[in-house]
Design a protein around this motif. Structure first.
Motif, PDB file in Angstrom:
ATOM      1  N   PHE A  84      -5.117  -3.205  -9.223  1.00  0.00           N
ATOM      2  CA  PHE A  84      -6.017  -2.871  -8.119  1.00  0.00           C
ATOM      3  C   PHE A  84      -5.536  -1.590  -7.457  1.00  0.00           C
ATOM      4  N   ASP A  85      -6.425  -0.943  -6.745  1.00  0.00           N
ATOM      5  CA  ASP A  85      -6.088   0.226  -5.949  1.00  0.00           C
ATOM      6  C   ASP A  85      -5.996  -0.249  -4.503  1.00  0.00           C
ATOM      7  N   ALA A  92      -5.602   1.150  -1.702  1.00  0.00           N
ATOM      8  CA  ALA A  92      -6.349   1.937  -0.715  1.00  0.00           C
ATOM      9  C   ALA A  92      -7.841   1.584  -0.733  1.00  0.00           C
ATOM     10  N   LYS A  93      -8.346   1.145  -1.883  1.00  0.00           N
ATOM     11  CA  LYS A  93      -9.768   0.823  -1.995  1.00  0.00           C
ATOM     12  C   LYS A  93     -10.046  -0.675  -1.919  1.00  0.00           C
ATOM     13  N   SER A  94      -9.067  -1.482  -2.286  1.00  0.00           N
ATOM     14  CA  SER A  94      -9.310  -2.921  -2.408  1.00  0.00           C
ATOM     15  C   SER A  94      -8.889  -3.741  -1.194  1.00  0.00           C
ATOM     16  N   GLN A 134       0.798  -1.219   0.000  1.00  0.00           N
ATOM     17  CA  GLN A 134       0.000   0.000   0.000  1.00  0.00           C
ATOM     18  C   GLN A 134       0.835   1.276   0.000  1.00  0.00           C
ATOM     19  N   VAL A 188      -8.238  -3.877   3.173  1.00  0.00           N
ATOM     20  CA  VAL A 188      -8.566  -3.305   4.477  1.00  0.00           C
ATOM     21  C   VAL A 188      -7.612  -3.896   5.503  1.00  0.00           C
TER      22      VAL A 188
END
Length: 179
Positions: free
Chosen positions: A116-117, A119-121, A104, A123
């Motif tokens: 993929f992103d 920060a969005k994909s 990340q 947790v």
């Protein structure tokens, strides 16, 4: 803290995390978590620090959760391949990525294209471990202190090299910053 004490602490911390997820899963739905094997996708090859850590936790978690813990090593692209496999599993609540923070923090700047992103994909679930970076040299190298090492490196440009865990890894970035 001895290595045995550290491992006991880590096992306890992970079991607390497992109990938390079990409670959260039960509260959000009527099914019991985990309802199937739990998969840890490790972003590094077998035998590395992350792999050894998860394998130490594998048996205690299997016993505590009454489900098999599957370790799936997916090394490559500084953790991106493992992250992609984790994301592809969907939000099943049974698949977890074990990787350093580079996925990340470093990879979005290092790779021109990522599928993929982060920060969005992804947790963040839990911090499993902190590791230390060390600067070590061969015993035959003349400097014995950091100051002497820096002076030696400046006096001998291009004659020293270093090894790291791979491009974009924390040891690699630390080496580049040190240079």
């Amino acid at each position: 803290m001895t290595s045995s004490q550290a491992m006991n602490f880590l096992v306890r911390r992970t079991l607390v995390m497992a109990i938390f997820f079990a409670a959260a899963g039960s509260a959000s739905s009527q099914s019991v978590w985990p309802s199937k094997p739990v998969r840890f996708i490790v972003a590094y090859p077998p035998g590395g620090l992350a792999d050894a850590l998860i394998r130490q936790l594998q048996q205690p978690l299997t016993e505590a959760l009454a489900q098999p813990i599957v370790v799936d090593n997916r090394s490559g692209a500084n953790g991106n391949l493992a992250a992609e496999a984790t994301i592809a599993a969907g939000a099943d609540g049974h698949t977890f990525l074990v990787a350093q923070t580079a996925v990340q923090s470093i990879n979005p700047s290092m790779f021109r294209k990522m599928s993929f992103d982060p920060a969005k994909s992804l947790v963040h679930v839990a911090l499993l471990a902190n590791s230390q970076l060390y600067l070590v040299t061969r015993p035959t190298l003349p400097p014995t202190t950091l100051k002497e090492f820096v002076e030696y490196a400046q006096a001998n440009p291009g004659k020293l090299s270093y090894g790291s865990a791979g491009s974009g890894s924390t040891p690699h970035m630390a080496g580049e910053l040190f240079k």
